[in-house]
Design a protein around this motif. Structure first.
Motif, short mmCIF file in Angstrom:
data_model
loop_
_atom_site.label_atom_id
_atom_site.label_comp_id
_atom_site.label_asym_id
_atom_site.label_seq_id
_atom_site.Cartn_x
_atom_site.Cartn_y
_atom_site.Cartn_z
N VAL A 1 9.96 95.36 128.89
CA VAL A 1 10.18 95.76 130.28
C VAL A 1 11.48 95.08 130.75
O VAL A 1 11.96 94.19 130.08
CB VAL A 1 9.02 95.33 131.23
N HIS A 2 12.06 95.55 131.84
CA HIS A 2 13.31 94.99 132.36
C HIS A 2 14.45 95.14 131.35
O HIS A 2 15.33 94.28 131.26
CB HIS A 2 13.16 93.51 132.73
N ARG B 1 20.14 87.26 135.98
CA ARG B 1 20.07 88.64 135.46
C ARG B 1 19.19 89.49 136.38
O ARG B 1 18.05 89.13 136.67
CB ARG B 1 19.52 88.67 134.03
N SER C 1 17.55 93.39 137.09
CA SER C 1 17.10 94.45 136.19
C SER C 1 16.23 95.45 136.90
O SER C 1 15.72 95.19 137.99
CB SER C 1 16.30 93.81 135.04
N GLY D 1 14.19 93.21 138.97
CA GLY D 1 13.99 91.84 138.49
C GLY D 1 15.10 90.96 139.03
O GLY D 1 16.23 91.42 139.22
N PHE D 2 14.79 89.71 139.30
CA PHE D 2 15.74 88.74 139.86
C PHE D 2 15.46 87.43 139.14
O PHE D 2 14.65 86.63 139.58
CB PHE D 2 15.48 88.65 141.36
N PHE E 1 2.70 91.49 143.26
CA PHE E 1 2.71 92.18 141.96
C PHE E 1 1.57 93.19 141.88
O PHE E 1 0.69 93.22 142.73
CB PHE E 1 2.66 91.15 140.81
N ALA F 1 -3.15 88.48 134.01
CA ALA F 1 -2.19 88.85 132.97
C ALA F 1 -2.79 89.75 131.89
O ALA F 1 -2.06 90.52 131.25
CB ALA F 1 -1.64 87.57 132.33
N PHE G 1 -1.63 93.28 132.05
CA PHE G 1 -0.21 93.63 132.03
C PHE G 1 0.12 94.73 131.02
O PHE G 1 0.80 95.70 131.37
CB PHE G 1 0.65 92.38 131.78
N HIS H 1 4.57 84.14 142.61
CA HIS H 1 3.40 83.25 142.52
C HIS H 1 3.54 82.03 143.43
O HIS H 1 4.64 81.65 143.82
CB HIS H 1 3.25 82.69 141.10
N LEU I 1 -2.09 85.30 136.76
CA LEU I 1 -0.99 86.14 136.30
C LEU I 1 0.12 85.23 135.78
O LEU I 1 0.68 85.45 134.71
CB LEU I 1 -0.48 87.01 137.45
N GLY J 1 -0.65 83.65 132.35
CA GLY J 1 -0.40 84.56 131.22
C GLY J 1 1.08 84.68 130.93
O GLY J 1 1.51 84.74 129.77
N SER K 1 3.69 84.69 127.54
CA SER K 1 4.25 85.97 127.07
C SER K 1 5.75 85.94 126.78
O SER K 1 6.22 86.56 125.83
CB SER K 1 3.95 87.03 128.12
N TYR K 2 6.51 85.22 127.59
CA TYR K 2 7.97 85.36 127.49
C TYR K 2 8.54 84.76 126.21
O TYR K 2 9.37 85.37 125.54
CB TYR K 2 8.63 84.75 128.74
N THR L 1 7.64 87.03 123.32
CA THR L 1 8.42 88.27 123.15
C THR L 1 9.79 87.99 122.56
O THR L 1 10.33 88.78 121.80
CB THR L 1 8.53 89.03 124.50
N GLN L 2 10.37 86.82 122.87
CA GLN L 2 11.72 86.52 122.33
C GLN L 2 11.67 86.39 120.81
O GLN L 2 12.68 86.63 120.14
CB GLN L 2 12.31 85.23 122.92
FE1 HDD Z 1 7.69 89.79 133.46
C1 HDD Z 1 10.54 90.24 131.67
C2 HDD Z 1 9.53 89.39 136.34
C3 HDD Z 1 4.77 89.66 135.29
C4 HDD Z 1 5.89 89.74 130.60
N1 HDD Z 1 9.65 89.83 133.92
C5 HDD Z 1 10.67 90.02 133.05
C6 HDD Z 1 11.92 89.95 133.74
C7 HDD Z 1 11.63 89.71 135.05
C8 HDD Z 1 10.20 89.63 135.16
C9 HDD Z 1 12.63 89.55 136.19
C10 HDD Z 1 13.29 90.14 133.12
C11 HDD Z 1 13.92 88.85 132.70
C12 HDD Z 1 15.31 89.11 132.15
O1 HDD Z 1 16.18 89.52 132.93
O2 HDD Z 1 15.49 88.90 130.96
N2 HDD Z 1 7.23 89.66 135.42
C13 HDD Z 1 8.13 89.40 136.44
C14 HDD Z 1 7.41 89.10 137.66
C15 HDD Z 1 6.07 89.20 137.36
C16 HDD Z 1 5.96 89.53 135.95
C17 HDD Z 1 8.05 88.75 138.97
C18 HDD Z 1 4.88 88.97 138.24
C19 HDD Z 1 4.88 88.22 139.28
N3 HDD Z 1 5.70 89.75 133.03
C20 HDD Z 1 4.65 89.65 133.91
C21 HDD Z 1 3.41 89.49 133.20
C22 HDD Z 1 3.73 89.49 131.86
C23 HDD Z 1 5.15 89.67 131.77
C24 HDD Z 1 2.04 89.34 133.83
C25 HDD Z 1 2.84 89.36 130.65
C26 HDD Z 1 1.67 88.84 130.62
N4 HDD Z 1 8.14 90.05 131.50
C27 HDD Z 1 7.23 89.95 130.49
C28 HDD Z 1 7.87 90.07 129.12
C29 HDD Z 1 9.38 90.17 129.47
C30 HDD Z 1 9.37 90.18 130.99
C31 HDD Z 1 7.30 91.14 128.26
C32 HDD Z 1 10.17 91.30 128.83
C33 HDD Z 1 11.43 90.69 128.31
C34 HDD Z 1 11.27 89.27 128.49
O3 HDD Z 1 10.06 89.00 129.05
O4 HDD Z 1 12.06 88.41 128.18
O5 HDD Z 1 7.57 88.97 128.35
#
Ligand code: HDD
Length: 714
Positions: A90-91, A129, A131, A148-149, A170, A175, A178, A239, A371, A374, A378-379, A382-383
């Motif tokens: 995502v993003h 970044r 998005s 995204g911010f 959100f 989580a 998600f 959060h 949330l 979790g 996750s982040y 994913t990397q």
């Molecule tokens: Fe997320 C990317 C913001 C819930 C899993 N998320 C990502 C990015 C932003 C957010 C801004 C892009 C970062 C970048 O520019 O590289 N995400 C949020 C916000 C959430 C949120 C504000 C709720 C308050 N996200 C969320 C949940 C999960 C994820 C609940 C998993 C359990 N998000 C991810 C990810 C990503 C991601 C899959 C995709 C690419 C990355 O992380 O680096 O892990």
């Protein structure tokens, strides 16, 4: 230093507008010096061998078969074949910039012992970044979506990532949901449609079955989901987090970014058109603003809740589908962030940057929001597949400025040449180093907040997370009339694209009717659903009727700094008008684009050559904020006969923009059948209209015009 461009390129400067173009090319070359790779170094293979011929593969004879032996060609093609990495799940679509954060005053005793929040003289580097969420890496910038911010603070105590959005809540509370949510919103699996948007069955199927999404979906149906540019979005940490002061006291906080430029959005028709006219609209805007020295700025603030007040609200602080209304807990400003440098290389920086909410520093800690918890996992996970292993922290853009030193070793893409024999702790071979640092008020080791937890292991949602509608109702009530109209139009558009009638009905009856019955009835009518007569859930009494802080019409900057104004010209234009309006607008910090019938300079009424910034077709009205037409009988005559120019004015009118017509340009009103109003101004010359014009631009839109503008063709 850059060496000169190859001779082939210099012939460009030999055309009619020789001087201007040559000058601006020279300026560009100077500007781009720091990005230049003109090192004077020889072309070599990755093994350092100098290359004699980069044009031809090695062949058996000029017309013969290619030889496997050609290591130069094979190395080049092999590398090329692997140039792409997986895009973010995502993003994926994003753009980024460097800058700094500066705190206003020391926070150690008040709020947080984090080092970067202590010294007002210190500039902590950041990389930010922005998005969209749904679309792939090449998708349009202006789609209806959350933005995204994500901010990486490179602090002396390690990296702190604040990974937020431009909306304060959100879609889900836990989580574990998600992947379901993301699968529902992403393009549908059978035909991979739609790209970049949520107007399709699977999204509305999911959200109509999951009432906890009601509040956030309402946010995405407001104009916040179609920002005019990335410089004018708010940011939210979403959060509840904790901050720990030097005494070890913890307080709950919610993070806010407030843009100095104010919060502004596109209209839906603009957003749709812009997605085609300029897929990179937001990317380009941010890039150009920074290149021109107009550095976007945000104020970081926090809402602070004392530990003992955790339960004093009628919602749960741990529930990420809830805001704390600013009228209950105001935002305390902490410092400002300025973005002042574009990246040198998109892939190396913007694409490879890896954010993670678990990147925190001493003085900042997590709450038990399920949330957030979790996300902490996750982040980084994913990397590992996206960036090819666990060493992504060694990629330059991810490297902390604080030294990192530990016993972690090897794995794919390890670049550090670790020294010493003891890659374990404790050890007695390397003098016991690296050693732990005890936690302390300043520069100590990280210590998790000493929170007592005493509970059964359960898979349960807390009852305090059970109210899904009252804050959505509060948000809807807080919007101005035009904002509410846009929400109704957005739900109607999106649900109108949903093929299954039962999904439309469920969203109207079980979600919208519980937010606001009037909203549900109006949308129902627009999408062919029987209007509901009552909610399905007993409405909760609102503790607050309205939150003015939620209406973006209350969040304008009040000035025109950073806006982009078109000046439409043709041969015979009154050059004095152009000069006067340009200097008046530039003095207010606006950007001016002089647009001609094409990209060549026009000849002003006094015979002088007037350079243009581009053609009206190339910089359409949807990409700018307001339009000025200078006087000049011949120029106005030409514009009156020019379909592009006429469409420009009508479209700007339709999109409720400020328009000013000087001198003879007033005649255009008849040509395009428009009438003056509080934002469509005429005057004898630029001087006569500029004050009112600037005031109208500062209001962002001429809202009173909206009902009338509906009859203007799109
Ligand atoms: Fe997320 C990317 C913001 C819930 C899993 N998320 C990502 C990015 C932003 C957010 C801004 C892009 C970062 C970048 O520019 O590289 N995400 C949020 C916000 C959430 C949120 C504000 C709720 C308050 N996200 C969320 C949940 C999960 C994820 C609940 C998993 C359990 N998000 C991810 C990810 C990503 C991601 C899959 C995709 C690419 C990355 O992380 O680096 O892990």
């Amino acid at each position: 230093m850059a060496t000169k461009k190859p001779a082939a390129n210099t012939s460009e400067a030999a055309g009619t507008d020789t001087l201007d173009r040559a000058n601006s090319n020279a300026k560009l070359e100077q500007l781009e010096d720091f990005r230049s790779d003109a090192t004077g170094a020889a072309l070599r293979t990755n093994q350092g061998v100098k290359i004699a011929d980069n044009q031809n593969t090695l062949k058996a004879g000029a017309r013969g078969p290619s030889l496997l032996e050609d290591f130069i060609m094979r190395e080049k093609i092999t590398h090329f074949d692997h140039e792409r990495i997986p895009e973010r799940i995502v993003h994926a679509r994003g753009t980024a910039a460097h800058g700094y954060f500066q705190v206003y005053e020391a926070q150690g005793k008040k709020l947080s012992k984090a080092g970067f929040l202590q010294d007002p003289a210190k500039k902590t580097p950041v990389f930010v970044r922005f998005s969209t969420v749904q679309g792939p890496r090449g998708s349009g910038d202006t789609v209806r979506d959350v933005r995204g911010f994500a901010v990486k603070f490179y602090t002396d105590e390690g990296n702190f990532d604040l990974v937020g959005n431009n909306m304060p809540v959100f879609f889900i509370q836990d989580a574990i949901k998600f992947p379901d949510f993301v699968h529902a919103v992403k393009p549908e699996p059978h035909n991979e449609i739609p790209t970049g948007g949520s107007a399709h069955d699977t999204f509305w199927d999911f959200v109509s079955l999951v009432p906890e999404s009601a509040h956030m979906v309402l946010w995405t149906m407001t104009d916040r989901a179609i920002p005019v540019n990335l410089r004018s979005i708010q940011g939210f940490g979403v959060h509840t987090f904790r901050m720990i002061d030097v005494e070890g006291k913890s307080r709950f906080v919610k993070f806010h970014w407030k843009p100095a430029q104010g919060v502004r959005s596109l209209l839906w028709d603009e957003a749709q058109k812009l997605a085609g006219k300029d897929t990179d609209a937001h990317r380009r805007d941010l890039w150009e603003a920074i290149e021109s020295g107009d550095y976007p700025e945000w104020e970081l603030g926090v809402q602070i809740v004392e530990e003992e007040d955790e339960h004093k609200f009628d919602f749960d602080l741990l529930d990420p589908t809830k805001i704390i209304p600013e009228e209950l807990v105001p935002v305390t400003p902490l410092g400002k962030m300025v973005l002042n440098r574009n990246p040198d290389n998109f892939f190396a920086e913007t694409e490879q940057v890896a954010f993670c909410p678990s990147h925190v520093v001493p003085g900042i800690d997590f709450s038990n929001d399920p949330l957030l918890q979790g996300r902490l996992f996750s982040y980084t996970d994913t990397q590992i597949s996206r960036l090819g292993g666990p060493n992504f922290h060694e990629i330059p853009i991810n490297r902390p400025v604080a030294p990192n030193h530990n016993g972690q070793r090897d794995a794919q893409h390890r670049t550090t040449i670790d020294k010493g024999r003891a890659s374990y702790e404790p050890n007695s071979i390397d003098g016991g180093w690296p050693k732990e640092t005890p936690a302390g008020p300043v520069d100590g080791g990280f210590e998790s907040y000493y929170e007592r937890v005493d509970a059964h292991k359960v898979r349960e949602r807390s009852e305090s997370f059970g109210d899904h509608f009252s804050q959505a109702t509060l948000f809807f009530n807080s919007l101005s009339a035009p904002e509410q109209e846009h929400v109704i139009a957005a739900y109607s558009f999106e649900l109108g694209k949903v093929e299954r009638q039962w999904i439309r009905e469920r969203q109207v009856n079980e979600i919208l009717a519980n937010i606001d019955l009037g909203l549900a009835q109006k949308v129902a009518k627009n999408i062919g659903v029987a209007p509901p007569s009552a909610p399905t859930v007993k409405p909760k009494k609102l503790s607050l009727e309205k939150s003015p802080a939620l209406s973006q019409l209350n969040l304008l900057s009040g000035n025109i700094k950073g806006t982009k104004i078109a000046v439409l010209v043709a041969d015979g234009v009154n050059g004095d008008d152009v000069k006067a309006i340009k200097s008046a607008l530039l003095a207010e910090g606006a950007h001016v684009k002089v647009l001609g019938p094409n990209a060549a300079p026009v000849t002003a009424a006094d015979g002088s050559a007037l350079p243009v910034d581009g053609s009206a077709e190339g910089m359409p009205s949807v990409a700018l904020d307001a339009v000025f037409v200078p006087g000049g009988a011949k120029s106005v005559e030409a514009l009156s006969a020019d379909g592009v120019a006429k469409h420009y004015l009508m479209e700007a009118y339709k999109h409720l923009k400020a328009i000013a017509l000087a001198g003879e340009a007033k005649d255009l009103l008849k040509v395009v059948s428009l009438e003056e109003d509080e934002g469509l101004l005429t005057g004898a010359d630029a001087g006569a209209v500029q004050k009112d014009f600037i005031a109208a631009i500062a209001k962002h839109r001429v809202w009173a015009r909206e009902p009338k503008a509906k009859s203007v063709p799109a």
